[in-house]
Motif scaffolding. Structure first.
Motif, PDB file in Angstrom:
ATOM      1  N   LEU A  65      -7.264 100.145  42.748  1.00 21.93           N
ATOM      2  CA  LEU A  65      -6.625 100.806  41.618  1.00 21.93           C
ATOM      3  C   LEU A  65      -7.446 100.488  40.380  1.00 21.93           C
ATOM      4  CD1 LEU A  65      -2.801 100.070  42.061  1.00 21.93           C
ATOM      5  CD2 LEU A  65      -3.939 102.281  42.342  1.00 21.93           C
ATOM      6  N   LYS A  66      -7.686 101.483  39.535  1.00 22.94           N
ATOM      7  CA  LYS A  66      -8.405 101.229  38.289  1.00 22.94           C
ATOM      8  C   LYS A  66      -7.669 100.175  37.462  1.00 22.94           C
ATOM      9  CE  LYS A  66     -10.970 105.364  36.788  1.00 22.94           C
ATOM     10  NZ  LYS A  66     -12.280 104.732  36.865  1.00 22.94           N
ATOM     11  N   ARG A  67      -8.420  99.315  36.846  1.00 22.02           N
ATOM     12  CA  ARG A  67      -7.824  98.359  35.915  1.00 22.02           C
ATOM     13  C   ARG A  67      -7.334  99.085  34.662  1.00 22.02           C
ATOM     14  NH1 ARG A  67     -12.803  94.269  35.625  1.00 22.02           N
ATOM     15  NH2 ARG A  67     -13.818  96.317  35.564  1.00 22.02           N
ATOM     16  N   ILE A  68      -6.335  98.513  34.014  1.00 26.25           N
ATOM     17  CA  ILE A  68      -5.779  99.137  32.814  1.00 26.25           C
ATOM     18  C   ILE A  68      -6.851  99.319  31.746  1.00 26.25           C
ATOM     19  CG2 ILE A  68      -4.275  98.683  30.826  1.00 26.25           C
ATOM     20  CD1 ILE A  68      -2.116  97.819  32.702  1.00 26.25           C
ATOM     21  N   SER A  69      -7.697  98.308  31.552  1.00 29.10           N
ATOM     22  CA  SER A  69      -8.742  98.413  30.529  1.00 29.10           C
ATOM     23  C   SER A  69      -9.698  99.558  30.832  1.00 29.10           C
ATOM     24  CB  SER A  69      -9.517  97.094  30.439  1.00 29.10           C
ATOM     25  OG  SER A  69     -10.126  96.775  31.682  1.00 29.10           O
ATOM     26  N   THR A  70      -9.998  99.780  32.121  1.00 28.77           N
ATOM     27  CA  THR A  70     -10.901 100.873  32.505  1.00 28.77           C
ATOM     28  C   THR A  70     -10.254 102.222  32.263  1.00 28.77           C
ATOM     29  OG1 THR A  70     -11.808  99.411  34.212  1.00 28.77           O
ATOM     30  CG2 THR A  70     -12.353 101.734  34.372  1.00 28.77           C
ATOM     31  N   ILE A  71      -8.946 102.313  32.550  1.00 33.36           N
ATOM     32  CA  ILE A  71      -8.226 103.564  32.287  1.00 33.36           C
ATOM     33  C   ILE A  71      -8.260 103.887  30.794  1.00 33.36           C
ATOM     34  CG2 ILE A  71      -5.978 104.700  32.349  1.00 33.36           C
ATOM     35  CD1 ILE A  71      -5.350 103.033  34.868  1.00 33.36           C
ATOM     36  N   ILE A  72      -7.985 102.895  29.962  1.00 38.26           N
ATOM     37  CA  ILE A  72      -7.975 103.104  28.515  1.00 38.26           C
ATOM     38  C   ILE A  72      -9.357 103.517  28.023  1.00 38.26           C
ATOM     39  CG2 ILE A  72      -7.655 101.973  26.280  1.00 38.26           C
ATOM     40  CD1 ILE A  72      -5.470 100.267  27.615  1.00 38.26           C
ATOM     41  N   ASN A  73     -10.397 102.851  28.522  1.00 39.89           N
ATOM     42  CA  ASN A  73     -11.764 103.193  28.112  1.00 39.89           C
ATOM     43  C   ASN A  73     -12.104 104.638  28.467  1.00 39.89           C
ATOM     44  OD1 ASN A  73     -12.325 100.699  27.017  1.00 39.89           O
ATOM     45  ND2 ASN A  73     -13.249  99.876  28.873  1.00 39.89           N
ATOM     46  N   LYS A  74     -11.679 105.073  29.655  1.00 33.76           N
ATOM     47  CA  LYS A  74     -11.993 106.435  30.071  1.00 33.76           C
ATOM     48  C   LYS A  74     -11.208 107.454  29.254  1.00 33.76           C
ATOM     49  CE  LYS A  74     -12.607 109.456  34.054  1.00 33.76           C
ATOM     50  NZ  LYS A  74     -12.623 109.578  35.530  1.00 33.76           N
ATOM     51  N   THR A  76     -10.258 107.119  26.221  1.00 31.59           N
ATOM     52  CA  THR A  76     -10.880 107.151  24.901  1.00 31.59           C
ATOM     53  C   THR A  76     -12.200 107.912  24.934  1.00 31.59           C
ATOM     54  OG1 THR A  76      -9.873 104.999  24.408  1.00 31.59           O
ATOM     55  CG2 THR A  76     -11.673 105.718  22.992  1.00 31.59           C
ATOM     56  N   ARG A  77     -12.952 107.734  26.024  1.00 30.70           N
ATOM     57  CA  ARG A  77     -14.271 108.366  26.156  1.00 30.70           C
ATOM     58  C   ARG A  77     -14.169 109.855  26.449  1.00 30.70           C
ATOM     59  NH1 ARG A  77     -15.717 105.728  30.237  1.00 30.70           N
ATOM     60  NH2 ARG A  77     -16.086 107.329  31.808  1.00 30.70           N
ATOM     61  N   ARG A  78     -13.045 110.274  27.074  1.00 28.13           N
ATOM     62  CA  ARG A  78     -12.889 111.673  27.488  1.00 28.13           C
ATOM     63  C   ARG A  78     -11.675 112.279  26.781  1.00 28.13           C
ATOM     64  NH1 ARG A  78     -14.554 112.677  32.754  1.00 28.13           N
ATOM     65  NH2 ARG A  78     -13.706 114.765  32.389  1.00 28.13           N
ATOM     66  N   PRO A  79     -11.786 112.590  25.495  1.00 28.55           N
ATOM     67  CA  PRO A  79     -10.616 113.067  24.745  1.00 28.55           C
ATOM     68  C   PRO A  79     -10.066 114.400  25.241  1.00 28.55           C
ATOM     69  CG  PRO A  79     -12.628 113.320  23.444  1.00 28.55           C
ATOM     70  CD  PRO A  79     -12.988 112.498  24.652  1.00 28.55           C
ATOM     71  N   GLU A  80     -10.875 115.162  25.991  1.00 24.47           N
ATOM     72  CA  GLU A  80     -10.408 116.463  26.477  1.00 24.47           C
ATOM     73  C   GLU A  80      -9.551 116.345  27.741  1.00 24.47           C
ATOM     74  OE1 GLU A  80     -13.733 115.486  29.192  1.00 24.47           O
ATOM     75  OE2 GLU A  80     -13.283 115.161  27.078  1.00 24.47           O
ATOM     76  N   MET A  81      -9.487 115.164  28.326  1.00 19.70           N
ATOM     77  CA  MET A  81      -8.812 114.994  29.610  1.00 19.70           C
ATOM     78  C   MET A  81      -7.377 114.503  29.435  1.00 19.70           C
ATOM     79  SD  MET A  81      -9.839 112.455  32.753  1.00 19.70           S
ATOM     80  CE  MET A  81      -9.479 111.046  31.709  1.00 19.70           C
ATOM     81  N   ASN A  82      -6.423 115.168  30.073  1.00 22.59           N
ATOM     82  CA  ASN A  82      -5.042 114.689  30.091  1.00 22.59           C
ATOM     83  C   ASN A  82      -4.932 113.488  31.023  1.00 22.59           C
ATOM     84  OD1 ASN A  82      -4.033 116.668  28.338  1.00 22.59           O
ATOM     85  ND2 ASN A  82      -3.720 118.116  30.017  1.00 22.59           N
ATOM     86  N   LEU A  83      -4.246 112.446  30.562  1.00 17.61           N
ATOM     87  CA  LEU A  83      -4.109 111.239  31.379  1.00 17.61           C
ATOM     88  C   LEU A  83      -3.451 111.550  32.717  1.00 17.61           C
ATOM     89  CD1 LEU A  83      -4.307 108.229  31.857  1.00 17.61           C
ATOM     90  CD2 LEU A  83      -2.288 107.903  30.419  1.00 17.61           C
ATOM     91  N   ASN A  84      -2.519 112.490  32.739  1.00 21.04           N
ATOM     92  CA  ASN A  84      -1.832 112.820  33.983  1.00 21.04           C
ATOM     93  C   ASN A  84      -2.752 113.509  34.993  1.00 21.04           C
ATOM     94  OD1 ASN A  84       0.658 112.654  35.425  1.00 21.04           O
ATOM     95  ND2 ASN A  84       0.899 114.869  35.188  1.00 21.04           N
ATOM     96  N   ARG A  85      -3.939 113.924  34.547  1.00 21.30           N
ATOM     97  CA  ARG A  85      -4.912 114.545  35.441  1.00 21.30           C
ATOM     98  C   ARG A  85      -6.134 113.656  35.649  1.00 21.30           C
ATOM     99  NH1 ARG A  85      -4.576 119.730  36.970  1.00 21.30           N
ATOM    100  NH2 ARG A  85      -6.842 119.970  36.997  1.00 21.30           N
ATOM    101  N   MET A  86      -5.975 112.363  35.371  1.00 26.96           N
ATOM    102  CA  MET A  86      -7.030 111.412  35.716  1.00 26.96           C
ATOM    103  C   MET A  86      -6.893 111.126  37.211  1.00 26.96           C
ATOM    104  SD  MET A  86      -7.865 107.558  34.268  1.00 26.96           S
ATOM    105  CE  MET A  86      -8.205 108.093  32.594  1.00 26.96           C
ATOM    106  N   TRP A  87      -7.769 111.714  38.006  1.00 24.07           N
ATOM    107  CA  TRP A  87      -7.603 111.718  39.449  1.00 24.07           C
ATOM    108  C   TRP A  87      -8.267 110.539  40.147  1.00 24.07           C
ATOM    109  CZ3 TRP A  87      -8.718 117.636  40.454  1.00 24.07           C
ATOM    110  CH2 TRP A  87      -7.586 118.373  40.094  1.00 24.07           C
ATOM    111  N   ASP A  88      -8.857 109.632  39.376  1.00 22.21           N
ATOM    112  CA  ASP A  88      -9.518 108.501  40.035  1.00 22.21           C
ATOM    113  C   ASP A  88      -8.855 107.164  39.727  1.00 22.21           C
ATOM    114  OD1 ASP A  88     -10.260 108.424  37.383  1.00 22.21           O
ATOM    115  OD2 ASP A  88     -12.384 108.007  37.773  1.00 22.21           O
ATOM    116  N   ILE A  89      -7.572 107.209  39.353  1.00 18.50           N
ATOM    117  CA  ILE A  89      -6.851 105.940  39.167  1.00 18.50           C
ATOM    118  C   ILE A  89      -6.786 105.179  40.488  1.00 18.50           C
ATOM    119  CG2 ILE A  89      -4.570 104.933  38.682  1.00 18.50           C
ATOM    120  CD1 ILE A  89      -4.211 107.023  36.507  1.00 18.50           C
ATOM    121  N   ALA A  90      -6.547 105.908  41.571  1.00 16.59           N
ATOM    122  CA  ALA A  90      -6.561 105.310  42.912  1.00 16.59           C
ATOM    123  C   ALA A  90      -7.798 105.815  43.647  1.00 16.59           C
ATOM    124  CB  ALA A  90      -5.298 105.689  43.676  1.00 16.59           C
TER     125      ALA A  90
END
Length: 220
Positions: A65-74, A76-90
């Motif tokens: 599972l992605k670490r929380i800090s990595t999720i936050i960094n991504k 922040t780095r990808r402002p066009e991406m909805n968090l609910n569509r971050m498909w690489d958390i797992a």
């Protein structure tokens, strides 16, 4: 904790706006969303273990599972991406002896799972820095959670590990940003990855980078 997809997307926007000032409530919601992938990830891991073992029993398989800090960094780095569509958390990674075995398992995955988005085949079209793998997003059928699956060969995995080591030793961000983070190291790893015969200039460039950065000694 009960929440909706809209709650998660709003959380992503708040994380971008607040950056380092993140409330405990926001962190708790992010952690709840992250942990919601645990059961689907473990079930998919067991199923893919069965699939890969029919092709290559000794292929290495791992999940994370992605670490929380990595999720936050991504986010922040990808402002066009909805968090609910971050498909690489797992994510699940499988490492094969060669690409032939990788292709057989890829075919099985395509036959047995709903595929989300585009299959990213970096063997057929490597990244500029030289990264080679197949990334595929699949839907766990019960939860409908999206799981990222990375398929690598031992050779491409060893190369990727060398990139990560470079990031640690020289404080670069090649894995995260890629070639443009540091063009010298980017070109170095691109040449190390290539399957073509190097020119004299390219070989001299590799030796120059190794010597300039004392890479072999630091690696040891």
């Amino acid at each position: 904790m009960q929440y909706t997809g809209g709650d998660i997307n709003r959380l992503g926007q708040k994380l971008r706006e607040e950056n380092s000032e993140i409330s405990n409530d926001d962190l708790n919601l992010l952690q709840a969303h992250r942990l919601s992938f645990t059961t689907p990830l473990f079930k998919t891991f067991k199923d893919l273990t069965t699939i890969k073992s029919k092709v290559q029993r000794t292929a290495i398989i791992a999940f994370r599972l992605k670490r929380i800090s990595t999720i936050i960094n991504k986010v922040t780095r990808r402002p066009e991406m909805n968090l609910n569509r971050m498909w690489d958390i797992a994510g699940i990674r499988i490492i094969f002896d060669d690409e032939r075995q990788l292709r057989r398992v890829l075919s099985e995955i395509e036959n047995q799972y709903e595929i989300r988005g585009t299959i990213r085949d970096y063997f057929r079209k490597p990244k500029e820095i030289g990264y080679r793998a197949v990334h595929i997003y699949i839907t766990e059928p019960i939860s409908k959670k999206v799981i990222e699956v990375q398929l690598r060969t031992k050779e491409s995995h060893n190369w990727a590990t060398l990139v990560e080591i470079t990031d640690v030793l020289y404080n670069t961000r090649l894995k995260e940003i890629g070639y443009q983070n540091n063009p010298d190291w980017g070109r170095f790893h691109s040449l190390v990855s290539t399957e073509k015969e190097l020119s004299k200039e390219e070989a001299n460039f590799l030796y120059k980078i190794l010597d300039k950065n004392d890479f072999i000694t630091r690696l040891a």
